[in-house]
Design an enzyme around this catalytic site. Structure first.
Site, PDB file in Angstrom:
ATOM      1  N   ASP A  34      24.110  -0.276  -2.848  1.00 52.30           N
ATOM      2  CA  ASP A  34      25.496   0.205  -3.004  1.00 52.30           C
ATOM      3  C   ASP A  34      25.698   1.032  -4.269  1.00 52.30           C
ATOM      4  OD1 ASP A  34      25.250  -2.001  -4.659  1.00 52.30           O
ATOM      5  OD2 ASP A  34      27.010  -3.055  -3.875  1.00 52.30           O
ATOM      6  N   ASN A  35      24.947   0.703  -5.314  1.00 54.24           N
ATOM      7  CA  ASN A  35      24.973   1.515  -6.542  1.00 54.24           C
ATOM      8  C   ASN A  35      23.743   1.148  -7.349  1.00 54.24           C
ATOM      9  OD1 ASN A  35      27.446  -0.755  -6.981  1.00 54.24           O
ATOM     10  ND2 ASN A  35      25.824  -0.801  -8.518  1.00 54.24           N
TER      11      ASN A  35
ATOM     12  N   CYS B 251      30.349  -1.647  -6.752  1.00 47.70           N
ATOM     13  CA  CYS B 251      30.146  -2.152  -5.386  1.00 47.70           C
ATOM     14  C   CYS B 251      31.258  -1.785  -4.413  1.00 47.70           C
ATOM     15  CB  CYS B 251      30.013  -3.671  -5.380  1.00 47.70           C
ATOM     16  SG  CYS B 251      28.793  -4.318  -6.521  1.00 47.70           S
TER      17      CYS B 251
ATOM     18  N   ASP C  66      22.266  -4.892  -3.249  1.00 50.62           N
ATOM     19  CA  ASP C  66      23.404  -4.883  -4.163  1.00 50.62           C
ATOM     20  C   ASP C  66      22.940  -4.576  -5.584  1.00 50.62           C
ATOM     21  OD1 ASP C  66      25.825  -5.353  -5.383  1.00 50.62           O
ATOM     22  OD2 ASP C  66      26.231  -7.172  -4.241  1.00 50.62           O
ATOM     23  N   ASP C  67      23.420  -3.478  -6.147  1.00 50.26           N
ATOM     24  CA  ASP C  67      23.095  -3.125  -7.543  1.00 50.26           C
ATOM     25  C   ASP C  67      21.607  -2.830  -7.748  1.00 50.26           C
ATOM     26  OD1 ASP C  67      25.724  -3.616  -8.261  1.00 50.26           O
ATOM     27  OD2 ASP C  67      25.281  -5.283  -9.613  1.00 50.26           O
TER      28      ASP C  67
END
Ligand SMILES: *[C@@H]1O[C@H](CO)[C@@H](O)[C@H](O)[C@H]1NC(C)=O
Ligand SMILES: *[C@@H]1O[C@H](CO)[C@@H](O)[C@H](O)[C@H]1NC(C)=O
Ligand SMILES: *[C@@H]1O[C@H](CO)[C@@H](O)[C@H](O)[C@H]1NC(C)=O
Ligand SMILES: *[C@@H]1O[C@H](CO)[C@@H](O)[C@H](O)[C@H]1NC(C)=O
Ligand SMILES: *[C@@H]1O[C@H](CO)[C@@H](O)[C@H](O)[C@H]1NC(C)=O
Ligand SMILES: *[C@@H]1O[C@H](CO)[C@@H](O)[C@H](O)[C@H]1NC(C)=O
Ligand SMILES: *[C@@H]1O[C@H](CO)[C@@H](O)[C@H](O)[C@H]1NC(C)=O
Length: 581
Positions: free
Chosen positions: A326-327, A79, A43-44
């Site tokens: 996700d990013n 996200c 995540d991130d």
């Protein structure tokens, strides 16, 4: 690999039915069972700030055992929209899940758009796979919304739920159709490691091939559930590591690239209004960065254990192992406090490593690929026919892949940018969200060019030449910085911009193949396949007359009537041109 057992596999067809000359033959594998998948989705996690370098097990056991896609991008750097795009194979303008919470996004919007019945895990089950998922699925999937309805498509699931998703020491998970369960006091990544191993065991016991996703929250910011349930602003603090990793990386700092807290303002819109950060803030950002690296250590250990288990099982050679995020993430670049949501490199580039049957070891591939390409890629690797409504194309992993190479990424965003960290405040009212963060852009990497072009809801534009300006300091959009337009790619800059604008005009509403081959919309005779082709002087008037991408105003969602012309012209051999629909 035993030669006698080498058979060409076309999906779920029996091996004997798959003639080696068939176009559908993708890979040669040592087993006739369709391959399994283990997907680790963080995540991130940035690529540009170099975080993967601090996870040696992930590098050794995935990247170096497979292929590193070095130009892999997300199309919406947030996200929930990014995850929904990943799991549907569609750009956010086609999912219309454009934010983390209703009315524009989040789990309720995902359900309202009909995706719960019609998305990747459901398609995989229908194709004969057992599907498992643990960790964060998407935002606003919460203790209140998790059962209205339950997420569909998984044989086994154990989801993190809001408002506890981002609490490293007070998470709540929700298994299958059970009630949510609190893991207060336990470290979230250690909890998910056990859950991931449990599902891997379940998956290995089944007769069908499996697709298991393990999606820890590291290295996302920590959010105290009590704070997020209060009326005040949600403070997104530095992530928290397990105690065994607290001592690491004491001297590490955010890389001091040219765009880190630069002396001059950069960018446009709210970014261009940011003040230079003082030493207190810079020190905090270094701490924040170290906390991210420390939080990732538990993910590194988790991956190691999952791969150990796969090795013990004997299924490792028939399993694709994929690692991505996700990013991306920025910390201090362009003077921005920690966060994502911009179209800059830090936010849109993510790691993408894949190993598995037929994939060469230790190779880098620099073709442009995106998260929209993932569902098609997984389909192709599993031998499932591609869906017509995929906005992406399989990545060229297998040598007989149906991949259509593309040089562009359609980057899009609607709404505000959340500012993270304890110093994340804008203006006198102390806002934690930056407004005016809607933009449409194209990242384009071709032979002889490496560009990012963005049109903002404020009417501003950006153009960066990353071949000379990799940190996106110098916006060369004509007259932006008081200088006159110069030549570019041998053509006057405005003629180049006309092409880029037309590309974004197509991409903003593209669907299916038009997202993959956008130039074909403008040149249906197939004579133009790249920016380079489009730059021919014979098309100057054609591109000059195209409508320009624009917005009426800055809104928080995807409202077509606010987003200017939607249809341009098609080229008809220089005689006349017609609207493309
Ligand atoms: C997984 O779910 C699918 C769809 O409901 C089902 O057909 C399949 O048998 C399940 N697999 C197992 C191992 O239960
Ligand atoms: C977990 O969060 C809940 C809700 O805010 C709170 O009541 C509880 O005290 C927290 N527990 C811990 C161990 O932090
Ligand atoms: C900042 O801008 C000034 C004035 O435009 C310019 O002279 C200077 O070179 C710039 N500094 C950097 C580091 O780009
Ligand atoms: C540095 O900037 C932060 C954020 O604007 C501010 O809260 C803090 O007081 C400043 N510190 C100093 C020493 O100026
Ligand atoms: C947002 O953009 C509008 C123009 O569209 C401008 O008037 C306003 O000042 C901007 N707000 C901020 C906080 O930048
Ligand atoms: C403006 O952009 C041009 C073109 O890249 C560059 O050569 C020039 O140095 C820039 N000027 C300033 C003041 O930044
Ligand atoms: C996207 O969803 C919003 C909120 O429901 C709606 O107002 C808007 O019209 C939708 N946009 C498109 C293109 O469907």
């Amino acid at each position: 690999m035993k030669l006698s057992s080498v058979v060409a596999v076309a999906g779920l067809l029996a091996a004997t039915e798959a003639a080696p000359s068939s176009q559908h033959v993708l890979l040669e594998r040592s087993s006739s069972k369709p391959p399994n998948f283990l997907f680790i989705l963080t995540d991130d996690q940035d690529l540009q700030l170099n975080s993967p370098a601090y996870t040696p097990k992930i590098l050794n056991r995935i990247k170096e055992k497979g292929v590193d896609f070095t130009n892999h991008f997300v199309t919406t750097a947030l996200c929930c929209p990014s995850r929904v795009s990943l799991w549907t194979g569609k750009q956010a303008h086609n999912t219309n899940v454009t934010d983390v919470s209703p009315p524009w996004g989040g789990y309720p919007k995902f359900v309202a758009q009909g995706f719960n019945e019609d998305w990747f895990p459901v398609w995989m089950q229908n194709a004969g796979y057992d599907t498992y998922y643990t960790g964060k699925m998407m935002n606003a999937h919460s203790v209140d919304t998790y059962n209205s309805p339950f997420i569909k498509g998984f044989n086994g699931s154990d989801f993190l739920l809001d408002p506890y998703t981002y609490s490293y020491y007070n998470s709540t998970y929700q298994r299958n159709h059970d009630e949510p369960k609190s893991y207060a006091g336990q470290y979230t990544t250690d909890v998910i490691t056990e859950k991931g191993l449990g599902f891997l065991n379940d998956a290995l016991e089944g007769d069908r091939p499996f697709f298991l996703t393990v999606a820890p929250i590291a290295p996302h910011s920590n959010i105290d559930p009590a704070v997020s349930m209060s009326d005040g602003p949600t403070i997104m603090e530095a992530p928290i590591s397990a105690p065994r990793h607290e001592h690491l990386f004491k001297d590490v700092k955010v890389p001091r690239t040219a765009n880190f807290n630069p002396a001059n303002r950069t960018g446009v819109s709210w970014v261009n209004n940011l003040a230079l950060q003082n030493q207190t803030v810079v020190d905090y950002e270094d701490h924040f960065y170290r906390q991210r690296l420390r939080a990732l250590q538990s993910v590194d250990e988790m991956v190691d254990r999952l791969i150990d288990r796969l090795e013990e099982s004997g299924e490792i050679d028939n399993t694709y192992i994929i690692y991505s995020a996700d990013n991306g993430f920025h910390i201090g670049q362009h003077r921005m406090p920690p966060g994502k949501a911009t179209g800059y490199e830090e936010d849109i580039r993510v790691p993408f490593f894949i190993r598995g049957p037929g994939i060469p070891e230790g190779k880098s591939i620099d073709s442009v690929t995106t998260h929209i390409d993932l569902a098609p890629t997984f389909f192709e690797l599993a031998g499932i026919p591609l869906r017509k409504d995929f906005d992406g194309t399989p990545m060229a992993i297998a040598h007989k892949s149906a991949s259509i190479k593309h040089e562009h990424v359609a980057v899009e965003f609607w709404g505000t940018a959340v500012l993270e960290g304890i110093y994340a405040r804008l203006g006198p009212d102390g806002a934690t969200h930056a407004p005016n963060n809607s933009y449409k852009s194209a990242r384009i990497l071709g032979h002889g060019y490496n560009l990012y072009y963005a049109v903002w809801c404020t009417g501003e534009h950006e153009l960066y030449d990353l071949s000379t300006d990799p940190y996106q300091i110098n916006n060369i959009y004509p007259f932006h910085n008081g200088t006159k337009a110069q030549k570019f790619l041998g053509r006057p800059l405005p003629t180049v911009l006309n092409r880029l604008d037309a590309l974004v005009l197509v991409l903003q509403s593209c669907q299916g193949n038009t997202c993959i081959e956008p130039w074909h919309v403008l040149h249906p005779d197939g004579s133009v396949k790249s920016l380079r082709d489009a730059l021919s002087p014979k098309y100057d008037r054609f591109y000059l007359e195209q409508p320009k991408v624009e917005y009426e105003e800055c809104l928080d969602g995807h409202i077509i009537s606010n987003e200017g012309p939607q249809v341009g012209y098609q080229y008809r051999h220089g005689l006349s041109w017609e609207a493309w629909t």
